[in-house]
Design an enzyme around this catalytic site. Structure first.
Site, PDB file in Angstrom:
ATOM      1  N   CYS A   1      37.640  31.903  26.082  1.00  0.00           N
ATOM      2  CA  CYS A   1      38.332  31.800  24.865  1.00  0.00           C
ATOM      3  C   CYS A   1      39.843  31.269  25.465  1.00  0.00           C
ATOM      4  CB  CYS A   1      38.580  33.290  24.404  1.00  0.00           C
ATOM      5  SG  CYS A   1      37.197  33.923  24.014  1.00  0.00           S
TER       6      CYS A   1
HETATM    7  C1  BEZ Z   1      34.920  34.572  27.371  1.00  0.00           C
HETATM    8  O1  BEZ Z   1      35.690  34.219  26.629  1.00  0.00           O
HETATM    9  O2  BEZ Z   1      34.662  34.163  28.433  1.00  0.00           O
HETATM   10  C2  BEZ Z   1      33.706  35.491  26.964  1.00  0.00           C
HETATM   11  C3  BEZ Z   1      33.921  36.297  26.138  1.00  0.00           C
HETATM   12  C4  BEZ Z   1      33.202  37.290  25.710  1.00  0.00           C
HETATM   13  C5  BEZ Z   1      31.693  37.346  26.284  1.00  0.00           C
HETATM   14  C6  BEZ Z   1      31.439  36.436  27.378  1.00  0.00           C
HETATM   15  C7  BEZ Z   1      32.598  35.465  27.438  1.00  0.00           C
END
Ligand code: BEZ
Length: 222
Positions: free
Chosen positions: A46
């Protein structure tokens, strides 16, 4: 896909964002708007996605497209996280609002829930959903990616350009189209109409069926 999808009207929700409270329909106004959700603040993928959106924001603004991010945590957390996003992404400022959804009510109504991912409190997290909403407040296009796959902002820009073309001309964009490539004339346009609509001319692909339905033309607008 159950829930909000192409052709549906965006619910006119009031949301808390890093730019204050917004009513979704007021925010969309007369613009195309991209609403994109994220599983959670201070998560790695994110952080790269929101930063990349910040880097691409001028390209969306040139096209008159507004941006609205959404992540499950609250506004205070978003504001703290933005400092990381901007630092990681070479200072590109996050100038678009990010909505908060700590109680997961917005993601349910916008069909952005990931049924397979839960946070530490057992609540479902948002998927990487992305809706492009038109000025008529209807969903024009949706992506739905799992948390493990970050989105490609070049593809988001490409589909915005395709939607814009198709909203101004009776055309569609073929496989792997990119701006500047020929477009195809809509199958609802007869050859007679096509001659009027596309005075620059068009080329018909000769196919075994002889149905002459695959017609390419060049649009000279950008
Ligand atoms: C991420 O943004 O890296 C992420 C968020 C939730 C689950 C897996 C990855």
């Amino acid at each position: 896909m159950p829930g909000l999808t192409i052709g549906d009207t965006l619910p006119d929700l009031e949301v808390e964002t890093t730019h204050g409270k917004l009513k979704l329909h007021d925010y969309v106004g007369n613009s195309f708007t991209i609403i994109f959700s994220h599983p959670g603040d201070f998560t790695p993928v994110c952080t790269t996605e929101l930063g990349m959106m910040a880097a691409y924001a001028p390209k969306f603004a040139e096209r008159g497209v507004k941006l609205l991010g959404l992540s499950a945590d609250d506004v205070q957390s978003h504001n703290d996280w933005i400092k990381d996003i901007e630092a990681y992404n070479k200072g590109h400022k996050v100038n678009y609002p990010i909505a908060a959804d700590p109680n997961r009510q917005i993601i349910k109504q916008l069909n952005m829930v990931d049924p397979d991912e839960k946070d530490s409190s057992g609540q479902n997290t948002p998927s990487r959903a992305l809706h492009i909403v038109g000025p008529d407040k209807k969903i024009k296009l949706s992506f739905l990616y799992p948390a493990s796959t970050g989105r490609n902002m070049d593809e988001v820009l490409r589909v915005v350009d395709s939607l814009h073309k198709a909203s101004h001309h009776k055309i569609a964009t073929p496989a792997n189209w990119k701006p500047g490539d020929p477009v195809v004339i809509s199958p609802t346009v007869s050859n007679e109409e096509a001659k009027q609509m596309f005075p620059q001319g068009y080329e018909t692909a000769h196919l075994p069926s002889n149905k002459d339905y695959l017609r390419f033309t060049n649009l000279h607008d950008t």
